[in-house]
Design an enzyme around this catalytic site. Sequence first.
Site, PDB file in Angstrom:
ATOM      1  CB  VAL A  30     -44.922  32.382 -49.100  1.00  0.00           C
ATOM      2  CG1 VAL A  30     -43.491  32.488 -49.585  1.00  0.00           C
ATOM      3  CG2 VAL A  30     -45.804  31.700 -50.138  1.00  0.00           C
ATOM      4  CD  GLU A  31     -50.269  29.835 -49.812  1.00  0.00           C
ATOM      5  OE1 GLU A  31     -51.459  29.780 -49.547  1.00  0.00           O
ATOM      6  OE2 GLU A  31     -49.809  29.406 -50.899  1.00  0.00           O
ATOM      7  CG  MET A  32     -51.452  28.205 -43.544  1.00  0.00           C
ATOM      8  SD  MET A  32     -52.904  27.172 -43.888  1.00  0.00           S
ATOM      9  CE  MET A  32     -53.326  26.616 -42.245  1.00  0.00           C
TER      10      MET A  32
END
Lengths: 357, 357
Positions: free
Chosen positions: B147-149
């Site tokens: 859900v981030e990078m």
Amino acid sequence: MDNKPRATITATIITRALLPLLLLIAASVQADDAALREKAESAGLEPIPYGLAEVKDNPVTREKIELGKMLFFDPRLSKSGVISCNTCHNLGTGGDDNLPTSVGHGWQQGPRNSPTVLNAVFNAAQFWDGRAEDLKAQAKGPIQAGVEMANEPEQVVETLNSMPEYVERFGRSFPGEDDPVSFDNMAKAIEAFEVTLVTPNSPFDQFLEGNDGALTDAQKQGLELYIDKGCTACHTGVNLGGQEYFPFGLVKRPGADILPPEDKGRYRVTETATDEYVFRAAPLRNIAITAPYFHSGEIWDLEQAVAVMGTAQLGAKLTDDEVTSIAGFLETLTGEQPLVEYPVLPVETDSTPKPKL
Amino acid sequence: MDNKPRATITATIITRALLPLLLLIAASVQADDAALREKAESAGLEPIPYGLAEVKDNPVTREKIELGKMLFFDPRLSKSGVISCNTCHNLGTGGDDNLPTSVGHGWQQGPRNSPTVLNAVFNAAQFWDGRAEDLKAQAKGPIQAGVEMANEPEQVVETLNSMPEYVERFGRSFPGEDDPVSFDNMAKAIEAFEVTLVTPNSPFDQFLEGNDGALTDAQKQGLELYIDKGCTACHTGVNLGGQEYFPFGLVKRPGADILPPEDKGRYRVTETATDEYVFRAAPLRNIAITAPYFHSGEIWDLEQAVAVMGTAQLGAKLTDDEVTSIAGFLETLTGEQPLVEYPVLPVETDSTPKPKL
């Protein structure tokens, strides 16, 4: 001690016979360089000028540049609070985002490749279709575009007015105005900052300014080919492009991947049939560090882009050597990237509108 | 000429009667300040130390800091090429992103509020649940989080290896290593840069260091209350927090908006029943510029956050005046923000992996 007479003989040969020859060669190389420089200038190529450019209706001041820098880096100009100008015009990667087309609000993909903000002040108009006459007009576009920053002018002004430091800085940047914190002034401040985003002193600029050694022989050949093949017909001036409009596929229309049929280019602006698939000639400064290429961003390789241009615009199938040579010249257009201190942004208050994802 | 005798009389009164009184008051104020300073120190509060902190197994060098800065700002560490460390830990806005929870790959929202990277080097462990023992362990998390990078270590290393400037800089930053371009070394370089991201010289630090005038009387009262009410039981040390773990809702569990039942905090790390809803005490430096608050990021107002803490952790309904007073003290924790030159990043090559949206 046999060497001494030999050395003397060698010295004599050099002095009497070889040296004049070497000087002659050097002089002829210099003459070639001077001729090439003159040829480049005749084709309209120019180095990046010294000093800050002037822009219409917007005197550039230190105050305004500093304010514009903050705005350029401030994600709170977007509806989500996530996207800033620098997201798609990243000053660390050549002033663009290295994507085929940009990612905006809600992870939507924009329709066209993000053009570099570097040296954009030298373009005759902004956007691929030239629909903004200058940088202050351009700056208002992405902030409002639903697929980009998705914000509204009223909301932006409310955001700016909610932070005392911004209010103060707008006041100092637009002295004497009744209503300094406005969407128009935001755009003017961003334009003022963008005036500073130029990349002087590239090897090509150094060559134009008289430094024969700034380009290798291969790069000089590439420059000569670039002119001889007719690239300068569209890609000339300070920015090697960015001045006039031409049909993409002047001679032969490229494939639908490179030129998607639904994007009719400048036609959208002028609604004139002859402007179908017409685009502003891409400015070529820093081109080697701003892949992928074309408004569709579908080509990642600079040589491939040069080859496509040969076929589509010049009607000339360039040989592999010619393509390599021209691309080699284009690499000399990478200039000194602007050094920017990352701004510490004004602090939000209770009245700052909340981000909306 | 009536004034002279009067002036003389006044001067006499001041010298003989008032001046000693004024000196007495001044001395007592000074004594109060000294006492408060001593009280703060006894409660474990400390100013930000001078010089670069040392970190475990990672000698900090200039080379490594510069490399780490590039990595911190490089969106190409993410799968999409859009998100950098700085996206969620924005150095222009207090080292965080001013969102309840961060936006990551595909516009997904993360589960917790992004903590500030500023002064993070002084925390005993990283993340809200302390699952990373230090900054180099932390740095590897978001790069891989879906859900981030959303990237993978192999892909990151391939990206770094594709750019000669990175290869060179890793070599210089980790001299003598057989394989300097590694995911671990990337994390170490980022840690080295983050060691520099401290905010010294806040009004509170100045006060601790002996400047009585650095805090107003109201702020001094706030500091006294902060200690007397027991805030320092959890929020102490250099970072006023960031050291130990405590149940959120030690006395009274806050509502599900502030403490969502599905996020059991440190329980996820230790799988120990007593660690349900346990979190690392939030470090409070720069708290006034890093709203919204708590791991859920649901509270935007600092006074409201203080009031919630009173009820949930201290079991004390703080009066409005007390809340205002403590929040006023917390505002003195905003220090000098790090000044960072925005890095010009290494140029991509043909072998650089393409962004995947």
